[in-house]
Design a protein around this motif. Structure first.
Motif, PDB file in Angstrom:
ATOM      1  N   ASN A 167      42.892  42.095  34.524  1.00 25.74           N
ATOM      2  CA  ASN A 167      41.435  42.075  34.497  1.00 25.74           C
ATOM      3  C   ASN A 167      40.922  42.423  35.888  1.00 25.74           C
ATOM      4  O   ASN A 167      41.703  42.537  36.843  1.00 25.74           O
ATOM      5  N   ILE A 180      36.171  42.033  33.946  1.00 28.49           N
ATOM      6  CA  ILE A 180      36.418  43.015  32.892  1.00 28.49           C
ATOM      7  C   ILE A 180      37.862  42.812  32.471  1.00 28.49           C
ATOM      8  O   ILE A 180      38.774  42.963  33.287  1.00 28.49           O
ATOM      9  N   PHE A 187      34.244  42.245  28.402  1.00 27.07           N
ATOM     10  CA  PHE A 187      33.708  41.656  29.626  1.00 27.07           C
ATOM     11  C   PHE A 187      33.565  40.161  29.377  1.00 27.07           C
ATOM     12  O   PHE A 187      33.024  39.743  28.343  1.00 27.07           O
ATOM     13  N   ARG A 189      31.801  36.967  30.775  1.00 31.19           N
ATOM     14  CA  ARG A 189      30.740  36.610  31.713  1.00 31.19           C
ATOM     15  C   ARG A 189      30.954  35.193  32.253  1.00 31.19           C
ATOM     16  O   ARG A 189      31.247  34.265  31.501  1.00 31.19           O
ATOM     17  N   LEU A 201      33.515  45.627  25.496  1.00 32.46           N
ATOM     18  CA  LEU A 201      33.079  46.616  26.489  1.00 32.46           C
ATOM     19  C   LEU A 201      32.098  47.636  25.908  1.00 32.46           C
ATOM     20  O   LEU A 201      31.156  48.049  26.571  1.00 32.46           O
ATOM     21  N   LEU A 204      28.542  46.400  26.180  1.00 28.27           N
ATOM     22  CA  LEU A 204      28.043  45.951  27.483  1.00 28.27           C
ATOM     23  C   LEU A 204      26.973  46.900  28.025  1.00 28.27           C
ATOM     24  O   LEU A 204      27.138  48.113  28.001  1.00 28.27           O
ATOM     25  N   LYS A 206      25.720  48.394  30.941  1.00 23.77           N
ATOM     26  CA  LYS A 206      26.209  48.556  32.307  1.00 23.77           C
ATOM     27  C   LYS A 206      25.091  48.650  33.337  1.00 23.77           C
ATOM     28  O   LYS A 206      25.333  48.513  34.536  1.00 23.77           O
ATOM     29  N   PHE A 212      28.089  46.756  38.285  1.00 22.54           N
ATOM     30  CA  PHE A 212      28.968  47.334  37.265  1.00 22.54           C
ATOM     31  C   PHE A 212      29.386  48.759  37.619  1.00 22.54           C
ATOM     32  O   PHE A 212      30.518  49.159  37.353  1.00 22.54           O
TER      33      PHE A 212
END
Ligand code: G4P
Length: 521
Positions: A167, A180, A187, A189, A201, A204, A206, A212
């Motif tokens: 990650n 990530i 992702f 959080r 992902l 997400l 960005k 990001f």
């Protein structure tokens, strides 16, 4: 389940780190996942007076360091997990090295603020020598630390292993947004308070934070120029999967552990005098890698820690101690959960069990079912570097003094010698702190006050033959006997050693570290 299935579901590992990187905090989180403890004891009680579950000896509480290696065993999902705690302090490296022979994988914790630290390098080398899988957890992402790319290149350059980030962090310290998860394309959080939110992902947004953009640039770089993930290379210890997170905030720890369990090594075949023994061989075998006296001061007992290498253990079974040929019924056997112990009825290859030791075992002993003549060759001897003469302050206590020395020496961390000319007792250790622990334990457990006289750092070399002429030796090349009655010389320094060897070419000297088979001489 068959023995083979049981073995494949075993995960026996150690957590290594430089002191303060977060090993205790991580261990506690894993124990929480295993429902072994309900509440993490605030680490070492520096602030609240509570103690971490894995720090269970009196001395640890006093000094705030992990002195002994504890074993913690528990079922987790479909697996059975054995965690061996290792003392991070370098003066206990001998104990840690031995513990590392009993595991199948290692988790290395690195403080993101400090990066790779000296003690980690030492421990890491021992793991590399054994070719065991190493998983890296970069901790304390909730603090402002080194850049993730810098940390990765430190791991690769300083430790000499290839890495694969499982990650990748988005920000750190106050700007820490989460990770990530490259492996699961999501992702995660960071929301504080042990809470996290998982976003695939693809979903997400960005543009929600400018961080990001740079993170996805870095990820692209890693995809193009970084190593590829290979479970096979992880298993051989050639590639370390790297995880970022925070043990204290319990962030990224669960995903880390689930992935670890999946890719970590089950017990593997082990070396004996007569070749390899596979863990699913039906015959029970194992070896003792640690002996500890007075685990429970109220009971004054000694426990030998046995790594099961093959087959199934059943309480009450008859085994042979191959060193002496003696048959033993294993009735008093335990599994550990930090300070509490439970009687163990059955266990399989990969598990660590504690057996009651009526002063019979030695470190490195092999136990086998039936008449098999097997000797495991797992334990290298680590020669001591520092030496001290020791004597009892009050001669009335000589008996306890002798008993204390005998028992503590058998634990293996400290080595016993006697000066040939006058029978003075000399102790050898790898680190200074071991003497202090020895002194403390002699007082606390045997009620004996002792006095040390340092004879400094010495280079020990063992004599292959009995000494013919004692006049060759003096205080700079001290003739001693070890506890097996073998003669050794403690040289004052490298110069005296070389001078002696040049002058006495007919006296053959051996470095125990290089000659692990010396025991059989
Ligand atoms: P060790 O067993 O490897 O020696 O480390 P340990 O878990 O005891 O952790 C060392 C210190 O680091 C502890 O602080 C602990 O709370 C803190 N720590 C562990 N993981 C994290 C993390 O993810 N983030 C942050 N910010 N801190 C972490 P301490 O003993 O309470 O005192 P102090 O060292 O902070 O003064």
């Amino acid at each position: 389940m068959s023995i083979k299935e049981q073995v494949n579901h075993r995960r026996t590992f150690a957590i290594i780190s430089h002191p303060d990187a977060g090993k205790t905090t991580m261990t506690e989180k894993l124990l929480l996942f295993g429902n072994i403890i309900r509440e993490a004891g605030t680490v070492k009680g520096k602030k609240t007076g509570k103690y971490a579950t894995s720090d269970w000896m009196e001395i640890e509480k006093k000094r705030g360091i992990s002195v002994t290696s504890s074993v913690m065993s528990f079922p987790y999902e479909n697996y059975y997990v054995n965690i061996l705690d290792t003392p991070g302090h370098e003066d206990f490296s001998e104990d840690t090295y031995r513990t590392l022979t009993a595991v199948d994988s290692v988790v290395m914790i690195i403080d993101s603020v400090k990066g790779v630290e000296p003690q980690t390098i030492k421990l890491f080398k021992v793991c590399r020598m054994r070719g065991i899988p190493i998983f890296t957890f970069i901790n304390k992402l909730d603090r402002e630390g080194k850049e993730p790319l810098e940390l990765l290149s430190e791991i690769e350059d300083v430790l000499g292993i290839e890495s694969y980030p499982m990650n990748w962090p988005v920000g750190m310290g106050k700007r820490f947004l989460g990770i990530i998860d490259r492996f699961n394309d999501q992702f995660v959080r960071y929301m504080g308070d042990e809470k996290e939110e998982v976003v695939p992902l693809g979903e997400l947004n960005k543009s929600e934070n400018p961080l990001f953009a740079s993170v996805f640039d870095e990820l692209e770089l890693l995809d193009e120029a970084g190593n590829e993930f290979s479970a096979e290379r992880v298993m051989k210890g050639e590639l370390t999967p790297v995880f970022f997170g925070s043990a204290l905030a319990n962030f990224g720890v669960h995903t880390f552990f689930d992935t670890f369990i999946r890719f970590a090594s089950p017990p593997k075949p082990r070396k004996t005098d007569d070749g390899m023994v596979s863990p699913d061989t039906p015959i029970f075998t194992g070896y003792i890698f640690k002996i500890q006296a007075n685990m429970n001061p109220a009971h004054r007992d000694r426990i030998a820690f046995l790594r099961i290498c093959s087959g199934k253990f059943q309480r009450g079974m008859s085994v042979q101690l191959t060193r002496t040929g003696k048959t033993i019924n294993l009735n008093q056997t335990q599994q550990f959960l930090a300070s509490s112990r439970e009687t163990v009825e059955e266990a399989y290859a990969g598990d660590i069990i504690g057996i009651y030791d009526p002063n019979m075992y030695q470190i490195g002993d092999t136990l086998t079912e039936g008449k098999e003549q097997i000797h495991y060759r797992e334990l290298p001897q680590f020669p001591p570097e520092m030496f001290r003469k020791v004597r009892v302050k009050n001669v009335m206590k000589s008996k306890q003094f002798k008993k204390g020395i005998e028992q503590l020496v058998q634990e293996g961390a400290i080595q016993l010698f006697k000066q040939d000319s006058n029978d003075d007792v000399i102790l050898g250790a790898v680190g200074q702190l071991q003497f202090e622990v020895f002194e403390y334990r002699m007082r606390a457990e045997y009620n004996v006050e002792i006095e040390f006289t340092s004879i400094g750092e010495r280079i020990p070399r063992w004599l292959v033959e009995q000494p013919k002429d004692r006049r060759l030796f003096d205080s700079r090349s001290l003739l001693v006997k070890d506890r097996y009655g073998r003669y050794a010389v403690l040289f004052e320094n490298d110069f005296t050693y070389r001078y002696f060897s040049d002058k006495n070419k007919d006296v053959e000297l051996i470095d125990l570290f290089e000659a692990n088979d010396y025991k059989s001489l």
